[in-house]
Design an enzyme around this catalytic site. Structure first.
Site, short mmCIF file in Angstrom:
data_model
loop_
_atom_site.label_atom_id
_atom_site.label_comp_id
_atom_site.label_asym_id
_atom_site.label_seq_id
_atom_site.Cartn_x
_atom_site.Cartn_y
_atom_site.Cartn_z
N ARG A 120 116.82 105.01 -19.24
CA ARG A 120 117.77 103.89 -19.32
C ARG A 120 117.65 103.09 -20.61
NH1 ARG A 120 116.23 101.07 -14.39
NH2 ARG A 120 114.81 102.75 -13.85
N GLU B 77 105.60 100.46 -11.44
CA GLU B 77 105.76 99.67 -10.21
C GLU B 77 105.76 100.63 -9.01
OE1 GLU B 77 109.51 97.68 -9.94
OE2 GLU B 77 108.88 96.40 -8.28
O1 LIG Z 1 107.42 97.91 -16.70
P1 LIG Z 1 107.26 99.15 -15.84
O2 LIG Z 1 106.62 98.85 -14.52
O3 LIG Z 1 106.58 100.25 -16.56
O4 LIG Z 1 108.73 99.66 -15.43
C1 LIG Z 1 109.81 99.71 -16.33
C2 LIG Z 1 110.28 101.11 -16.53
O5 LIG Z 1 110.71 101.70 -15.29
C3 LIG Z 1 112.04 102.18 -15.43
O6 LIG Z 1 112.08 103.51 -15.84
P2 LIG Z 1 111.86 104.74 -14.84
O7 LIG Z 1 110.46 105.23 -15.01
O8 LIG Z 1 112.31 104.36 -13.47
O9 LIG Z 1 112.79 105.86 -15.49
P3 LIG Z 1 114.36 105.98 -15.81
O10 LIG Z 1 114.68 104.98 -16.90
O11 LIG Z 1 114.50 107.36 -16.30
O12 LIG Z 1 115.14 105.70 -14.55
C4 LIG Z 1 112.63 101.29 -16.52
O13 LIG Z 1 113.76 101.91 -17.14
C5 LIG Z 1 111.47 101.13 -17.46
O14 LIG Z 1 111.36 102.23 -18.37
N1 LIG Z 2 112.85 97.06 -9.82
C1 LIG Z 2 113.25 97.87 -10.81
N2 LIG Z 2 114.56 98.11 -11.01
C2 LIG Z 2 114.95 98.94 -12.00
N3 LIG Z 2 114.11 99.56 -12.82
C3 LIG Z 2 112.81 99.33 -12.65
N4 LIG Z 2 111.74 99.79 -13.32
C4 LIG Z 2 110.64 99.28 -12.73
N5 LIG Z 2 110.96 98.48 -11.72
C5 LIG Z 2 112.32 98.50 -11.65
#
Ligand SMILES: O=P(O)(O)OC[C@H]1O[C@H](OP(=O)(O)OP(=O)(O)O)[C@H](O)[C@@H]1O
Ligand SMILES: Nc1ncnc2[nH]cnc12
Length: 170
Positions: free
Chosen positions: A58, A95
């Site tokens: 994202r 998370e």
């Molecule tokens: O601060 P954190 O606890 O590390 O979480 C934040 C990360 O989690 C989500 O990505 P995700 O790993 O869900 O992957 P995606 O963007 O491919 O959906 C978001 O886009 C961040 O990269």
């Molecule tokens: N609550 C949340 N929503 C979307 N992206 C996330 N990445 C980590 N936590 C998230």
């Protein structure tokens, strides 16, 4: 414009107890995403940026748009085993789980001024790992830049004191 109306809360996704912040309504509206790019650029101000890092997946959407506006290069930081050339890897806690990120080892030159962009700062595990990769490659982190920050998770604490900016705080 109130950007919060373009971010949808999805309870219990991808795991029970997590309220997922879904940005697809924002991506679906040209006026809203153009406005968002302008607001993210305001957070950066006049600071010089050589390369923007977008974090899979994202972080790619606005990361690339920001790079174009800043006349900077774009560097994808990806999940493991996606990048084809020589990589540097760093693992981190999420998370909801754990993972690792990788960068091409030749993507940053020593002294490059780097903007790290992602959609969400949650626990800071991901962005903290990206900071570590940039440091190892000799880049200078100008700002860690997010659409939104989940403040209760204290992600900023994992970012080694680097400047952090976000448009929305939850
Ligand atoms: O601060 P954190 O606890 O590390 O979480 C934040 C990360 O989690 C989500 O990505 P995700 O790993 O869900 O992957 P995606 O963007 O491919 O959906 C978001 O886009 C961040 O990269
Ligand atoms: N609550 C949340 N929503 C979307 N992206 C996330 N990445 C980590 N936590 C998230």
């Amino acid at each position: 414009m109130n950007l919060e109306q373009y971010i949808r809360d999805i309870p219990d996704f991808p795991k029970p107890g997590v309220v997922f912040k879904d940005i697809t309504p924002l991506l679906n509206d040209c006026d809203a995403y153009n406005y968002t790019v302008g607001q993210l650029l305001k957070l950066i101000g006049e600071q010089k940026i050589d390369k923007v890092i977008g974090v899979e997946s994202r972080g790619f959407f606005f990361g690339m748009l920001l790079a174009q506006k800043l006349k900077a290069g774009f560097i994808p930081v990806r999940k493991p085993n996606k990048l084809p050339h020589k990589t540097l890897a760093q693992s981190y806690d999420l998370e909801y789980g754990s993972d690792a990120v990788e960068i091409h080892a030749d993507a940053i030159h020593k002294g490059d001024k780097i903007l790290i962009h992602d959609d969400v700062l949650a626990t800071g595990g991901t962005a903290g790992a990206v900071c570590q990769l940039v440091k190892e490659l000799g880049g200078e982190i100008v700002q860690c830049n997010f659409l939104m920050e989940l403040t209760l998770l204290n992600g900023r604490e994992k970012l080694d004191g680097h400047p952090v900016a976000s448009l929305l705080k939850y």
